[in-house]
Write an enzyme that holds these catalytic residues in place. Sequence first.
Site, short mmCIF file in Angstrom:
data_model
loop_
_atom_site.label_atom_id
_atom_site.label_comp_id
_atom_site.label_asym_id
_atom_site.label_seq_id
_atom_site.Cartn_x
_atom_site.Cartn_y
_atom_site.Cartn_z
N LYS A 221 -9.30 13.71 4.01
CA LYS A 221 -8.65 12.61 4.20
C LYS A 221 -7.79 12.96 5.41
CE LYS A 221 -6.94 13.94 0.00
NZ LYS A 221 -6.86 12.85 -0.80
N ARG A 222 -7.10 11.79 5.59
CA ARG A 222 -5.93 11.98 6.92
C ARG A 222 -5.10 12.95 6.49
NH1 ARG A 222 -5.57 7.65 10.89
NH2 ARG A 222 -3.81 9.15 11.64
N HIS B 164 0.82 -1.21 0.01
CA HIS B 164 0.11 0.18 0.20
C HIS B 164 0.73 1.43 0.04
CE1 HIS B 164 -4.50 -1.14 0.56
NE2 HIS B 164 -3.68 -2.32 1.09
N LYS C 42 0.33 14.47 1.36
CA LYS C 42 -1.22 14.76 0.93
C LYS C 42 -1.25 16.20 0.79
CE LYS C 42 -3.52 10.76 2.90
NZ LYS C 42 -4.16 10.03 1.76
N THR D 136 -8.50 6.59 -2.57
CA THR D 136 -10.09 6.12 -2.89
C THR D 136 -11.08 7.12 -2.63
OG1 THR D 136 -10.20 5.11 -0.47
CG2 THR D 136 -9.64 3.61 -2.23
N LYS E 195 -14.39 8.50 -4.65
CA LYS E 195 -15.70 8.62 -4.09
C LYS E 195 -16.43 10.16 -4.55
CE LYS E 195 -14.03 6.66 0.00
NZ LYS E 195 -13.35 6.87 1.63
C1 LIG Z 1 -12.25 7.02 1.64
C2 LIG Z 1 -11.69 7.50 3.03
C3 LIG Z 1 -10.42 7.66 3.32
C4 LIG Z 1 -9.34 7.69 2.25
O1 LIG Z 1 -9.19 8.83 1.71
P1 LIG Z 1 -7.92 9.40 0.71
O2 LIG Z 1 -8.22 10.67 0.10
O3 LIG Z 1 -7.86 8.16 -0.24
O4 LIG Z 1 -6.74 9.48 1.44
C5 LIG Z 1 -9.98 8.10 4.63
N1 LIG Z 1 -11.05 8.24 5.56
C6 LIG Z 1 -12.37 8.11 5.37
C7 LIG Z 1 -13.10 8.20 6.56
C8 LIG Z 1 -12.68 7.59 4.11
O5 LIG Z 1 -14.07 7.33 4.06
#
Ligand SMILES: *Cc1c(COP(=O)(O)O)cnc(C)c1O
Length: 809
Positions: free
Chosen positions: A543-544, A355, A549, A651, A655
């Site tokens: 996101k985190r 990952h 990032k 991911t 979304k």
């Molecule tokens: C999808 C998701 C992530 C991952 O987000 P990235 O933008 O791919 O880092 C992190 N936290 C939650 C709650 C998510 O639903």
Amino acid sequence: MFDNKESFKDMFKKELVSQLGKPVLQATHADVYRILGMLIRERIGPDWANTNQSLQAAKARQVYYFSMEFLIGRQLGNNLLNLGVLEMVRDGLEELGFDLAAAEEEENDPGLGNGGLGRLAACFLDSLAAQQLPGHGCGIRYRYGLFEQKIIDGHQVELPDYWLQRGNVWEVCREDKKVEVRFGGQVHMSERENRLQIELTDYESIWAIPYDIPVVGSGSSHVNTLRLWSARPGNEPIKPLASKDGSYYNYLNYYRSVESISEFLYPDDSEYEGKQLRLKQQYFLCSAGLQSVLRTYDKLGLPVQSLPDKVAVHINDTHPTLVIPELMRILLDEKGCSWEQAWHITTRTVSYTNHTTLSEALEKWPAGMLKQLLPRIYMIIEEINTRFCAMLLQRYPGEQERISQLAIIYGDQIRMANLAIAGSYSVNGVAALHTEILKNREMKVFYELYPEKFNNKTNGISHRRWLIHANPELARLITEAIGTRWIAQPQEMIGLIKYAGDPGFMEKITEVRRNNKLKLAKYVQEKLSIHIDPDSIFDVQAKRLHAYKRQLLNVLHMMHLYNQLKDNPSADIVPRTFLFSAKAAPGYYLAKSIIKLINTVADAVNRDHAVREKMKVVFLENYSVSLAEKIIPAADISEQISTAGKEASGTGNMKFMMNGSITIGTLDGANVEMHQMLGDDNMFLFGLNAKQVMEHNQKGDYCPRHIYEVDSRVKEVMDQLIHPGRFCAEGQHFEAIYQSVLHHQDEFFVLKDFSSYVEAHLQIDLAYRNASEWTKKSIMNIAHSGKFSSDQTIREYASGIWRIEPHVT
Ligand SMILES: *Cc1c(COP(=O)(O)O)cnc(C)c1O
């Protein structure tokens, strides 16, 4: 009981009165949630039992997905959806005077994951079940999930996330299926009947108790299992109560130390966490999970050599790599296999997903720690390493450098990725670019050794949760346009392309998206008392929080935009609302400073009446699956701006795309594949690509200070980090952030990409002015998002790695 609305209503009322002993009219939202949960579990029960029985009877090959994290989100809505009764239950409840949405809000998010990796595991479970594939999750039932984030005075404050406080209606404790896990002790070797006998003495014995959660297949009666393990003290005799030597208290201490194994989820994301307890958790999961897999297998009455024909064990990143030596241990010490037999079986059973390309995130454990905690497992790893290195010496005579890169044990460290690759039959990356980087850079020597093991499986997301559940109005509109087939086959959304110029459809989609924005605006008003304009551009980064990032790049751009508005209050810009949501690991100082910086900028901007029509900044605390479901359907812009080469896939990007947001992003992770489908017209690309980043790193020719000196916009915002003024109050500054960019050579190329990022935002501003063109882009994004359905990803895993097939009961 869910056959029709009337029978549901009757059943619901009966259950409510008999379970709670109060009149229907007095039921609270929490009561409604609990009763629905119980009814659904009753409804699932027989199908669950049937699925298991039928899989066993057919001796079907099954996959077990081992993961330290399952970020499953709330279960109520998703279960109703997958059972096909969501609308009926919503209407039935309404007729009884209850609101389903309010009941859903009563469910605590199980925070059993940190971010993307854990959410991926959850989407995979959903897609396995939806396609009637025999695939189960194996994880830990942490009593405390990821911390609950509060923002106090702009700072992140962490509170314990005791998600189980009000119980968990979705789980079933299978006390009868507990297994023993052993830690520590001494290994004794002896010979009996020409075989090596291994005995462990003086070990610490711990019970692993499984809690099962049903995973309901959408549109079928297939129900898989997510099995989460909880630790409990083992075969120690209970000492007499309160004896004089204090042994009762010793016992309590012991009890607590055992329970701590499944006490909490480590809140670190992709950075090496060197805690012994974490290693204990990993082995606990691997040992308990494998024992239970093998017990199921043993019931088939097949020889152990056939294990790889019936069982696939998948490891989600290296955290469960100890399944490899643990399977070896069971085969060698308990099943009487020879080393060669055991290795042959193991390396045909286990497959591994990588990952990350961040080398600091590759897991390593001190050999001494592993040896003390798991002496037998350590011996086995040593033997694997010895044989592996002997093979390498033959294959690469004289190539010391290469062999030392490949070795599993090196210096005092055990390299888990090396063990995972050597001990598995498949290694996959999670997006095309990521897999190429693994093959050509990070894992090059392994790729040269085992080219046949490497393959790509681009990540995906469940369109059931992220579109149908999170954005029901959009889902309804899609069905109105192209019929229902896309629900079972999300690729069919491509049919929406026809509607990208259809005025009627465009009008409707604009209305749906505006409604979503209004809903989020209402939420922001309630939570933060900040008014945001639904006609402004909702520009979202959720996101985190992590340096790679680059939330910092986003903040510097906001500061620059605000500076411009101060210099020229009548500047003609489309009003913007910048929204953030992000948790930082509690020990990650820089990430926490960036949260404080976002909130500091937010305060300055939101307080300033002169810009109130043009700019707002919002930080929503406690990012989680349920919050993501509220934010994403309302986003116009999706910020996917990681330093190219650093984000394995992402991911979140998928979304947003599926909900019709337009991406501003770098050519990183799955953005690359997104761009291949969408082209420059439907996405805003900027910045260096992965190759350029790599070249700068090799040459060492990037000088952030130079950019600071020649670009006055950059100088202005950087100086504002450390000088009181527009953003910082007297005595307040962001020295660490400033230093990370200017003195530590801006590892993530924030300043390098600044100019191109500002330009991309200008393009966004221009594009948004043309409402119909914007809506077209949005539709094109939705139409192409079927590629990122996790149903598709899982079909590729099923055929390309696991060799499992749909099982029709
Ligand atoms: C999808 C998701 C992530 C991952 O987000 P990235 O933008 O791919 O880092 C992190 N936290 C939650 C709650 C998510 O639903």
